[in-house]
Write an enzyme that holds these catalytic residues in place. Structure first.
Site, mmCIF file in Angstrom:
data_model
loop_
_atom_site.group_PDB
_atom_site.id
_atom_site.type_symbol
_atom_site.label_atom_id
_atom_site.label_comp_id
_atom_site.label_asym_id
_atom_site.label_seq_id
_atom_site.Cartn_x
_atom_site.Cartn_y
_atom_site.Cartn_z
ATOM 1 N N CYS A 1 0.842 -1.212 0.000
ATOM 2 C CA CYS A 1 0.000 0.000 0.000
ATOM 3 C C CYS A 1 0.875 1.260 0.000
ATOM 4 O O CYS A 1 1.762 1.414 0.844
ATOM 5 C CB CYS A 1 -0.896 -0.027 1.235
ATOM 6 S SG CYS A 1 -1.753 1.518 1.539
ATOM 7 N N CYS B 1 0.653 3.158 3.337
ATOM 8 C CA CYS B 1 1.395 2.450 4.395
ATOM 9 C C CYS B 1 2.896 2.690 4.229
ATOM 10 O O CYS B 1 3.617 2.856 5.223
ATOM 11 C CB CYS B 1 1.088 0.958 4.378
ATOM 12 S SG CYS B 1 -0.510 0.511 5.082
ATOM 13 N N ASP C 1 -0.822 16.749 -0.135
ATOM 14 C CA ASP C 1 -1.123 16.006 -1.361
ATOM 15 C C ASP C 1 -0.108 16.391 -2.437
ATOM 16 O O ASP C 1 0.243 17.565 -2.593
ATOM 17 C CB ASP C 1 -2.551 16.319 -1.832
ATOM 18 C CG ASP C 1 -3.047 15.294 -2.836
ATOM 19 O OD1 ASP C 1 -3.958 14.522 -2.486
ATOM 20 O OD2 ASP C 1 -2.513 15.263 -3.979
ATOM 21 N N HIS D 1 -3.772 0.235 8.453
ATOM 22 C CA HIS D 1 -4.278 0.061 7.079
ATOM 23 C C HIS D 1 -5.758 -0.291 7.108
ATOM 24 O O HIS D 1 -6.130 -1.441 7.330
ATOM 25 C CB HIS D 1 -3.494 -1.017 6.334
ATOM 26 C CG HIS D 1 -3.986 -1.206 4.932
ATOM 27 N ND1 HIS D 1 -3.649 -0.350 3.905
ATOM 28 C CD2 HIS D 1 -4.839 -2.115 4.395
ATOM 29 C CE1 HIS D 1 -4.264 -0.736 2.799
ATOM 30 N NE2 HIS D 1 -4.983 -1.816 3.069
ATOM 31 N N ASN E 1 -13.126 10.040 -0.693
ATOM 32 C CA ASN E 1 -13.569 9.219 -1.817
ATOM 33 C C ASN E 1 -13.560 7.754 -1.391
ATOM 34 O O ASN E 1 -12.615 7.304 -0.736
ATOM 35 C CB ASN E 1 -12.650 9.436 -3.014
ATOM 36 C CG ASN E 1 -12.647 10.883 -3.476
ATOM 37 O OD1 ASN E 1 -13.681 11.549 -3.459
ATOM 38 N ND2 ASN E 1 -11.492 11.378 -3.874
ATOM 39 N N GLY F 1 -14.579 7.484 -6.700
ATOM 40 C CA GLY F 1 -13.380 8.174 -7.167
ATOM 41 C C GLY F 1 -12.138 7.899 -6.340
ATOM 42 O O GLY F 1 -11.166 8.655 -6.411
ATOM 43 N N HIS G 1 -6.312 3.206 0.853
ATOM 44 C CA HIS G 1 -6.014 3.360 2.282
ATOM 45 C C HIS G 1 -6.806 4.596 2.699
ATOM 46 O O HIS G 1 -6.579 5.684 2.149
ATOM 47 C CB HIS G 1 -4.500 3.551 2.492
ATOM 48 C CG HIS G 1 -4.058 3.671 3.921
ATOM 49 N ND1 HIS G 1 -3.032 2.920 4.469
ATOM 50 C CD2 HIS G 1 -4.483 4.486 4.921
ATOM 51 C CE1 HIS G 1 -2.849 3.265 5.736
ATOM 52 N NE2 HIS G 1 -3.727 4.224 6.040
ATOM 53 N N HIS H 1 -8.472 7.862 3.584
ATOM 54 C CA HIS H 1 -7.868 9.189 3.771
ATOM 55 C C HIS H 1 -8.908 10.279 3.657
ATOM 56 O O HIS H 1 -9.843 10.183 2.876
ATOM 57 C CB HIS H 1 -6.727 9.429 2.772
ATOM 58 C CG HIS H 1 -7.082 9.168 1.335
ATOM 59 N ND1 HIS H 1 -7.127 7.897 0.806
ATOM 60 C CD2 HIS H 1 -7.402 10.001 0.322
ATOM 61 C CE1 HIS H 1 -7.453 7.956 -0.471
ATOM 62 N NE2 HIS H 1 -7.644 9.226 -0.793
ATOM 63 N N HIS I 1 -9.257 14.141 2.505
ATOM 64 C CA HIS I 1 -8.671 15.306 1.844
ATOM 65 C C HIS I 1 -9.161 16.541 2.593
ATOM 66 O O HIS I 1 -10.374 16.694 2.795
ATOM 67 C CB HIS I 1 -9.173 15.446 0.403
ATOM 68 C CG HIS I 1 -8.771 14.371 -0.538
ATOM 69 N ND1 HIS I 1 -7.785 14.553 -1.485
ATOM 70 C CD2 HIS I 1 -9.237 13.109 -0.706
ATOM 71 C CE1 HIS I 1 -7.667 13.440 -2.202
ATOM 72 N NE2 HIS I 1 -8.534 12.553 -1.759
HETATM 73 P P1 5GP Z 1 -8.087 9.509 -3.889
HETATM 74 O O1 5GP Z 1 -8.337 9.713 -5.344
HETATM 75 O O2 5GP Z 1 -7.737 8.076 -3.579
HETATM 76 O O3 5GP Z 1 -9.157 10.065 -3.009
HETATM 77 O O4 5GP Z 1 -6.853 10.425 -3.533
HETATM 78 C C1 5GP Z 1 -5.531 10.004 -3.553
HETATM 79 C C2 5GP Z 1 -4.699 11.256 -3.435
HETATM 80 O O5 5GP Z 1 -3.374 10.870 -3.144
HETATM 81 C C3 5GP Z 1 -4.637 12.107 -4.728
HETATM 82 O O6 5GP Z 1 -5.118 13.429 -4.456
HETATM 83 C C4 5GP Z 1 -3.156 12.094 -5.106
HETATM 84 O O7 5GP Z 1 -2.704 13.338 -5.601
HETATM 85 C C5 5GP Z 1 -2.495 11.736 -3.788
HETATM 86 N N1 5GP Z 1 -1.248 10.995 -3.965
HETATM 87 C C6 5GP Z 1 -1.059 9.910 -4.770
HETATM 88 N N2 5GP Z 1 0.203 9.467 -4.655
HETATM 89 C C7 5GP Z 1 0.814 10.286 -3.758
HETATM 90 C C8 5GP Z 1 2.144 10.317 -3.229
HETATM 91 O O8 5GP Z 1 3.024 9.502 -3.543
HETATM 92 N N3 5GP Z 1 2.430 11.298 -2.338
HETATM 93 C C9 5GP Z 1 1.491 12.215 -1.957
HETATM 94 N N4 5GP Z 1 1.875 13.144 -1.063
HETATM 95 N N5 5GP Z 1 0.228 12.206 -2.422
HETATM 96 C C10 5GP Z 1 -0.094 11.255 -3.319
HETATM 97 ZN ZN ZN Z 2 -2.257 1.180 3.742
#
Ligand code: 5GP
Ligand code: ZN
Length: 124
Positions: free
Chosen positions: A12, A15, A38, A54, A98, A104, A109, A111, A113
């Site tokens: 992950c 993780c 982000d 996780h 999301n 989306g 994992h 999270h 935003h």
């Molecule tokens: P999701 O679409 O799953 O809600 O959001 C995942 C978020 O993780 C996205 O906004 C993306 O920009 C962010 N993200 C993806 N990979 C990385 C990374 O390696 N480092 C950081 N800091 N953010 C990441």
């Molecule tokens: Zn994880």
């Protein structure tokens, strides 16, 4: 014994960020949570808060997670102000989680935003 046998998923991305195997710009860390900027921000302030454990998504929450999620939510306004969101009501922030493909979600994992700062934003 934990009700959640999978505390860490070696495959992950988040993780790996918690374990500092992948670098990130940290916003906050304690025993339960990690917050970081982000990598593709939508807004002047855009960071993510994750439980260190996780949990793949909001769809995986159960009654045992109520306290954890309450503490995670209570972190949001504190860290939003710390990271430069302007005070409510003229300022404020957006909280997004999301969940699943149709929700989306790209990283599996759980999270939050947290987005804020002066408009216009890149998205949203
Ligand atoms: P999701 O679409 O799953 O809600 O959001 C995942 C978020 O993780 C996205 O906004 C993306 O920009 C962010 N993200 C993806 N990979 C990385 C990374 O390696 N480092 C950081 N800091 N953010 C990441
Ligand atoms: Zn994880």
């Amino acid at each position: 014994m934990s009700a959640h046998p999978v505390d860490h998923d070696a495959n992950c991305l988040f993780c790996k960020i918690v374990a500092k195997q992948i670098p990130s710009r940290m916003v906050f860390e304690d025993d339960e949570f990690y917050a970081f900027h982000d990598i593709h921000p939508w807004a002047p302030v855009h960071f993510l808060i994750i439980p260190k454990r996780h949990i793949p998504s909001m769809a995986h929450l159960g009654a045992d997670d109520v306290g954890l999620m309450g503490r995670m939510m209570a972190l949001v306004p504190v860290l939003a102000l710390q990271e430069g969101c302007n005070p409510y009501p003229q300022g404020g922030f957006r909280l997004v989680t999301n969940t699943g493909a149709e929700g989306g979600q790209e990283v599996q994992h759980l999270h939050f935003h947290v987005m804020g700062g002066p408009r216009p934003w890149l998205r949203g």
